[in-house]
Design a protein around this motif. Structure first.
Motif: not given
Length: 220
Positions: A134-153
């Protein structure tokens, strides 16, 4: 950081997407660290994960999720976006679809660079890692029924062998089970996710005469 060097290395050393086959041989598995376990003869269920590499100006990062605590399987664990293949899907198509469903990552924003080693899980899945750029940092949003948190390492952290360790857990009446782990801040990356990262690191840098030097070329 040389983002161009990293992208070139990924493109050169990953398997081409066009060469994917649903019955490809597993290059890595949960059994690698547990040779004492019986590896059952079985038909593996095809799955795919997206390894989203984000080209940030101050260094590449990798997007990861923490699974919802309400999920029936592997609740609360760190994972890449991904899941089972639907009928007729390739690994790349499935990985992009799952990333859209789980974190609202728009497929058109992802440049698929190639495939990592197929990974056999102890639960009977054959997971294909699909590496996306991804050349540009994406706009992301967690699906609450599947994902509790998004983060980058940071990419640097994941590719540093000093951050890879072998942990274990004991089960009553069974042999000790070992797995790869790479704790980052307060998060514990382990199991299949850590195994995929470890395999990716080996594929990209393991055959270099001086792996640490090669890794540094792509690092911040």
């Amino acid at each position: 950081m040389s983002l161009s060097s990293l992208k070139q290395r990924l493109t050169a050393r990953l398997e081409p997407v066009a060469g994917w086959q649903p019955d490809r041989t597993a290059g890595r598995s949960d059994f690698d660290l547990n040779p004492q376990e019986n590896r059952p003869a079985r038909t593996l269920k095809p799955a795919a994960v997206l390894v989203p590499v984000i080209a940030r100006p101050d260094g590449a990062t990798v997007l990861l999720t923490r699974r919802s605590d309400q999920l029936a399987s592997h609740p609360g664990q760190i994972a890449f976006p991904g899941g089972r293949l639907d009928a007729g899907e390739t690994a790349a198509v499935a990985a992009l679809r799952e990333a859209w469903e789980e974190v609202a990552l728009v497929p058109d924003r992802v440049e698929v660079l190639g495939l990592g080693d197929a990974y056999e899980t102890g639960t009977g899945f054959l997971v294909t890692p699909v590496v996306g750029w991804l050349n540009v940092p994406p706009e992301v949003k967690a699906a609450p029924d599947e994902v509790a948190e998004l983060f980058e390492v940071p990419w640097d952290f994941l590719m540093n062998r000093l951050n890879h360790r072998q942990d274990f857990y004991d089960r009553e009446g069974e042999p000790r089970r070992w797995f790869w782990a790479m704790p980052w801040q307060e998060r514990y990356i382990w199991g299949v996710t850590a195994g995929i990262v470890r395999a990716l690191r080996t594929r990209l840098y393991g055959n270099e005469p001086e792996p640490a030097v090669a890794t540094a070329e792509d690092a911040a």
